[in-house]
Design a protein around this motif. Sequence first.
Motif, PDB file in Angstrom:
ATOM      1  N   GLN A   1      -0.744   7.590  -2.632  1.00 26.11           N
ATOM      2  CA  GLN A   1       0.529   6.736  -2.536  1.00 26.11           C
ATOM      3  C   GLN A   1       1.545   7.618  -2.649  1.00 26.11           C
ATOM      4  OE1 GLN A   1       1.071   3.468  -2.031  1.00 26.11           O
ATOM      5  NE2 GLN A   1      -0.965   2.908  -1.542  1.00 26.11           N
TER       6      GLN A   1
ATOM      7  N   THR B   1       6.383   2.045  -0.918  1.00 24.14           N
ATOM      8  CA  THR B   1       5.309   2.757  -0.931  1.00 24.14           C
ATOM      9  C   THR B   1       4.958   3.259   0.522  1.00 24.14           C
ATOM     10  OG1 THR B   1       3.457   1.297  -1.229  1.00 24.14           O
ATOM     11  CG2 THR B   1       4.810   2.317  -3.121  1.00 24.14           C
ATOM     12  N   VAL B   2       4.284   4.173   0.729  1.00 29.76           N
ATOM     13  CA  VAL B   2       3.454   4.756   1.823  1.00 29.76           C
ATOM     14  C   VAL B   2       2.163   5.137   1.551  1.00 29.76           C
ATOM     15  CG1 VAL B   2       3.611   6.236   4.193  1.00 29.76           C
ATOM     16  CG2 VAL B   2       5.794   5.365   3.205  1.00 29.76           C
TER      17      VAL B   2
ATOM     18  N   GLY C   1      -3.877   3.913   7.237  1.00 27.11           N
ATOM     19  CA  GLY C   1      -2.387   4.012   6.709  1.00 27.11           C
ATOM     20  C   GLY C   1      -1.912   2.789   6.308  1.00 27.11           C
TER      21      GLY C   1
ATOM     22  N   ILE D   1       1.883   0.565   4.451  1.00 25.69           N
ATOM     23  CA  ILE D   1       3.203   0.577   3.769  1.00 25.69           C
ATOM     24  C   ILE D   1       3.283  -0.930   2.989  1.00 25.69           C
ATOM     25  CG2 ILE D   1       4.649   1.625   5.788  1.00 25.69           C
ATOM     26  CD1 ILE D   1       5.704  -1.077   6.375  1.00 25.69           C
TER      27      ILE D   1
ATOM     28  N   GLU E   1       0.369  -4.550   0.200  1.00 27.85           N
ATOM     29  CA  GLU E   1       0.314  -3.649   1.320  1.00 27.85           C
ATOM     30  C   GLU E   1      -0.141  -4.328   2.779  1.00 27.85           C
ATOM     31  OE1 GLU E   1      -1.935   0.240   0.557  1.00 27.85           O
ATOM     32  OE2 GLU E   1      -1.676  -0.404  -1.752  1.00 27.85           O
TER      33      GLU E   1
ATOM     34  N   GLY F   1      -1.269  -2.672   6.821  1.00 29.80           N
ATOM     35  CA  GLY F   1      -1.684  -1.536   7.546  1.00 29.80           C
ATOM     36  C   GLY F   1      -2.618  -1.770   8.340  1.00 29.80           C
TER      37      GLY F   1
END
Length: 299
Positions: free
Chosen positions: A155, A164-165, A216, A218, A233, A235
């Motif tokens: 993270q 956050t990614v 993946g 975000i 999150e 993704g």
Amino acid sequence: MKLIKLTAISAAVLASTAALAAEPVIVVDNNDAVVYEAEPVAVAYEAEPVAVAYEAEVAPAAYNNDAGVIRNTTGAIFGGTKTLFNTAINPASVSAEVGTLGYGANIGWSLNEKTELQAGWAGGDVADLFGGDFDANDVNYDVDTDFSNPYLGVQLRPMSNWFTVGAGIIVPDNDIDVRANAEGPNFRIDNVDYNAAETGTLEGTMEHRNKLAPYGTIGFRPNIGNNWGVFGEIGAAYMGSTDATVVSSNSGQQVTATTVNGTTQVAADDVAKAAERELEDKDWLEWMPIVKLGATYRF
């Protein structure tokens, strides 16, 4: 003989003067005088400047063994950060989560203020989380699931705030059971209507082909106190194509199939094979959506 005695006495006096006034021992017999200078030699040895020089050298060379070369080098390399061992045994956070991958938890290790490693697991029967059914062309399928999704990821907080990614790898082991629902009196598969009563029940399983699935996300991770925080999150994970197996409860029976060109008879097992192909062609959840919510406790 008097000359010899005077000479010996003079030599003794000079030696005693050079030996810092140490008194010699003189033994005189009837004819000769013999001088023993053992005492000055001992004094000279005890006051030898070499011993003083040695002590003077040692003092400036004194070294703190607790700050040895290895420790100093380690400090230079790691600076003020944790060592790998200390990081491993001291996780930064634990989290509970629920989402499309299942119900689960993870442990996080902070490498720095922007980077955190995560190891977690999510699974269980999550079909109800996305409605419990799906459509493959004209056929609706009820779904039961038994998910197991261990994962390892990282993270990132690229802007050092809530945003956050995330990225990582999932090791999916997901069992997906399906059961076809007839539409009226027929199963409509690939533009052909099969008599549902003659076909019987169409049931089967689906399995993703990928044994490792990259993902993946975000998201956001705000803190709500000194130790507690929440996160969300979205993704996707690339699970790959699916393999499907469908069987008919009326295996070996004949089924009436209706097309634009009229009707014909086919085997119930052929109807099941047609359903398999349609499920695989749809690539159901080839890209598995990831939506999760959770709470975090930070140590």
